[in-house]
Design a protein around this motif. Structure first.
Motif, PDB file in Angstrom:
ATOM      1  N   LEU A 229       0.927  -1.140  -0.084  1.00 41.95           N
ATOM      2  CA  LEU A 229      -0.060   0.094   0.010  1.00 41.95           C
ATOM      3  C   LEU A 229       0.784   1.192  -0.065  1.00 41.95           C
ATOM      4  CD1 LEU A 229      -2.601   1.441   0.082  1.00 41.95           C
ATOM      5  CD2 LEU A 229      -2.432   1.337   2.719  1.00 41.95           C
ATOM      6  N   LEU A 230       1.963   1.269   0.885  1.00 41.47           N
ATOM      7  CA  LEU A 230       2.802   2.281   0.830  1.00 41.47           C
ATOM      8  C   LEU A 230       3.600   2.592  -0.253  1.00 41.47           C
ATOM      9  CD1 LEU A 230       3.940   4.716   2.381  1.00 41.47           C
ATOM     10  CD2 LEU A 230       5.691   3.098   3.317  1.00 41.47           C
ATOM     11  N   GLN A 231       3.889   1.764  -1.142  1.00 41.18           N
ATOM     12  CA  GLN A 231       4.533   1.530  -2.204  1.00 41.18           C
ATOM     13  C   GLN A 231       3.777   2.235  -3.410  1.00 41.18           C
ATOM     14  OE1 GLN A 231       7.170  -1.864  -3.601  1.00 41.18           O
ATOM     15  NE2 GLN A 231       6.818  -2.605  -1.624  1.00 41.18           N
ATOM     16  N   VAL A 272      12.310   1.533  -6.479  1.00 43.33           N
ATOM     17  CA  VAL A 272      12.465   0.341  -6.691  1.00 43.33           C
ATOM     18  C   VAL A 272      11.908  -0.783  -5.977  1.00 43.33           C
ATOM     19  CG1 VAL A 272      14.570  -1.458  -7.097  1.00 43.33           C
ATOM     20  CG2 VAL A 272      15.040   1.076  -7.239  1.00 43.33           C
ATOM     21  N   ARG A 273      10.905  -1.467  -6.516  1.00 43.31           N
ATOM     22  CA  ARG A 273       9.973  -2.318  -5.865  1.00 43.31           C
ATOM     23  C   ARG A 273      10.808  -3.554  -5.011  1.00 43.31           C
ATOM     24  NH1 ARG A 273       4.165  -1.878  -5.760  1.00 43.31           N
ATOM     25  NH2 ARG A 273       4.010  -0.232  -7.482  1.00 43.31           N
ATOM     26  N   GLN A 296       8.066  11.010   5.037  1.00 46.53           N
ATOM     27  CA  GLN A 296       7.579  11.237   6.563  1.00 46.53           C
ATOM     28  C   GLN A 296       6.102  11.494   6.519  1.00 46.53           C
ATOM     29  OE1 GLN A 296       9.258  11.111   9.428  1.00 46.53           O
ATOM     30  NE2 GLN A 296      11.446  10.966   8.483  1.00 46.53           N
ATOM     31  N   VAL A 297       5.714  12.047   5.408  1.00 49.85           N
ATOM     32  CA  VAL A 297       4.182  12.265   5.319  1.00 49.85           C
ATOM     33  C   VAL A 297       3.816  10.923   5.019  1.00 49.85           C
ATOM     34  CG1 VAL A 297       2.132  13.214   4.092  1.00 49.85           C
ATOM     35  CG2 VAL A 297       4.285  14.706   4.573  1.00 49.85           C
ATOM     36  N   LEU A 298       3.914  10.127   4.242  1.00 47.77           N
ATOM     37  CA  LEU A 298       2.981   8.946   3.835  1.00 47.77           C
ATOM     38  C   LEU A 298       3.253   7.773   5.097  1.00 47.77           C
ATOM     39  CD1 LEU A 298       3.497   8.901  -0.044  1.00 47.77           C
ATOM     40  CD2 LEU A 298       1.646   9.672   1.511  1.00 47.77           C
ATOM     41  N   THR A 299       4.414   7.677   5.589  1.00 43.85           N
ATOM     42  CA  THR A 299       4.374   6.707   6.342  1.00 43.85           C
ATOM     43  C   THR A 299       3.752   7.119   7.789  1.00 43.85           C
ATOM     44  OG1 THR A 299       6.347   7.668   7.260  1.00 43.85           O
ATOM     45  CG2 THR A 299       6.840   5.777   5.667  1.00 43.85           C
ATOM     46  N   SER A 304      -6.302   3.131   6.505  1.00 42.57           N
ATOM     47  CA  SER A 304      -7.755   3.199   6.282  1.00 42.57           C
ATOM     48  C   SER A 304      -7.972   4.609   5.751  1.00 42.57           C
ATOM     49  CB  SER A 304      -8.542   2.887   7.431  1.00 42.57           C
ATOM     50  OG  SER A 304      -8.059   3.942   8.737  1.00 42.57           O
ATOM     51  N   TRP A 305      -7.174   5.699   5.579  1.00 46.52           N
ATOM     52  CA  TRP A 305      -7.614   6.882   4.979  1.00 46.52           C
ATOM     53  C   TRP A 305      -7.446   7.087   3.473  1.00 46.52           C
ATOM     54  CZ3 TRP A 305      -4.891  10.959   8.678  1.00 46.52           C
ATOM     55  CH2 TRP A 305      -5.370  10.993   9.881  1.00 46.52           C
ATOM     56  N   GLN A 306      -8.343   7.546   2.817  1.00 48.15           N
ATOM     57  CA  GLN A 306      -8.346   7.485   1.234  1.00 48.15           C
ATOM     58  C   GLN A 306      -7.687   8.942   0.998  1.00 48.15           C
ATOM     59  OE1 GLN A 306      -9.466   5.015  -0.593  1.00 48.15           O
ATOM     60  NE2 GLN A 306      -9.619   4.032   1.557  1.00 48.15           N
ATOM     61  N   LEU A 307      -6.385   8.718   0.416  1.00 50.57           N
ATOM     62  CA  LEU A 307      -5.512   9.717   0.069  1.00 50.57           C
ATOM     63  C   LEU A 307      -6.165  10.507  -1.005  1.00 50.57           C
ATOM     64  CD1 LEU A 307      -1.977   8.652   0.580  1.00 50.57           C
ATOM     65  CD2 LEU A 307      -3.013  10.414   1.850  1.00 50.57           C
ATOM     66  N   GLN A 308      -6.162  11.914  -1.155  1.00 54.74           N
ATOM     67  CA  GLN A 308      -6.551  12.772  -2.201  1.00 54.74           C
ATOM     68  C   GLN A 308      -5.034  13.327  -2.990  1.00 54.74           C
ATOM     69  OE1 GLN A 308      -9.539  15.234  -0.467  1.00 54.74           O
ATOM     70  NE2 GLN A 308     -11.398  13.747  -1.098  1.00 54.74           N
TER      71      GLN A 308
END
Length: 336
Positions: A229-231, A272-273, A296-299, A304-308
């Motif tokens: 999900l983070l990737q 890089v996957r 730092q933001v995305l981690t 459960s939050w839907q990013l915009q």
């Protein structure tokens, strides 16, 4: 040293707090953020492309006429503050966000790109949480708008008829205001404490990141090896303006083999996957800080939050804008 222009220069306490905020990567990255102080109809504002971290060691503030700067909100100027300069000989362009600094009624206005705020302000769930956590400050919420007069108009609408010294900018950051440096310092500290959100990924897996000539792994990013999900979030688009300006519209998703090909990806940063985030060697400091900010933001964003994200039009506005090209060009001189 500030020349004698016939009116007060930026106070030492204001410069000190500006520097303190500029040196905190959880609040400011690269040439991002801007601060201002007013003396009647004279306002000192950070110049475009300069670093808040230099506030005590360099002349990064430029004076503008408050009324003329605020009037540009309705005039539609694409380079706010340019015609309101009181010392054009200093060679500075006022910040592209000069107009909202001039419009807001407080003596001190501090705008910065808080990681904790951005982790909230990129989703509906996060926005609701931020408004609840900051409810005692009566915060104003501003929809996303292109930095400059478009954003200033939205801020003016959001604060009309209310006494809000804390302003939340969706997909952008924070503004805090006050009539003393001490008041602004307190608001910065207290709002950051209220918006504290733990980082969900904070360790490197066993082993060393793969070495790829011409590229450097972002420290800590190997911990996303199994976090699909983070990737996906990292490569799905842009979440805030400075990400677009310094990292490009999207972080490419490549293999280690593709990264070693010549000439390789044009982007300054790639995913890089199964390995981690990589940054092109010898990039400007601002680019490195922006990738670290995004990480730092995305981690910190719950699964459960839907990013915009910024849409294609919003990204295009920033990519093709001369004012942002100018700011980025100035930052090229700040390298590791």
């Amino acid at each position: 040293m500030t020349p004698d222009l016939g009116f007060p220069g930026p106070p030492a306490s204001f410069c000190r707090l500006s520097r303190s905020i500029g040196r905190d990567p959880m609040l400011v990255q690269g040439p991002g953020g801007n601060t201002s102080v007013k003396f009647g109809n004279v306002m000192w504002i950070k110049a475009s492309g300069t670093q808040l971290s230099d506030a005590e060691s360099a002349s990064i503030f430029t004076p503008v006429d408050v009324e003329s700067s605020a009037a540009e909100i309705d005039a539609g100027a694409d380079s706010p503050g340019r015609d309101a300069r009181l010392n054009p000989e200093d060679g500075h362009r006022p910040s592209i966000e000069t107009s909202f600094h001039a419009m807001l009624p407080w003596k001190y206005v501090f705008h910065y790109h808080s990681v904790r705020a951005l982790a909230h302000l990129t989703s509906e769930e996060g926005v609701a949480g931020a408004l609840e956590r900051l409810s005692r400050f009566n915060p104003a919420l501003v929809p996303y708008g292109k930095p400059g007069v478009q954003l200033s108009r939205s801020i003016r609408t959001a604060v009309a008829g209310r006494d809000s010294s804390v302003i939340l900018l969706r997909n952008h950051g924070m503004i805090v205001c006050g009539n003393s440096v001490a008041e602004v310092r307190r608001l910065v500290f207290e709002t950051e404490r209220c918006l504290q959100i733990d980082q969900g990924t904070d360790h490197e897996p066993p082993g060393r990141p793969a070495e790829i000539p011409g590229w450097e792994p972002l420290p800590g990013s190997g911990s996303l090896m199994k976090d699909t999900l983070l990737q996906e979030r990292l490569v799905s688009g842009s979440y805030f303006p400075d990400q677009v300006v310094f990292l490009g519209p999207r972080i490419p998703d490549v293999t280690a083999g593709q990264l070693q090909e010549q000439p390789g990806p044009a982007s300054p940063a790639v995913l890089v996957r199964g390995t981690g985030l990589y940054l092109r060697s010898e990039v400007p400091v601002a680019t490195r800080e922006m990738l670290e900010c995004l990480w730092q933001v995305l981690t910190r964003v719950p699964a459960s939050w839907q990013l915009q994200r910024l849409n294609e039009y919003e990204v295009g506005e920033l990519t093709d804008w001369d004012a942002e090209k100018y700011r980025k060009a100035l930052s090229e001189g700040h390298r590791d």
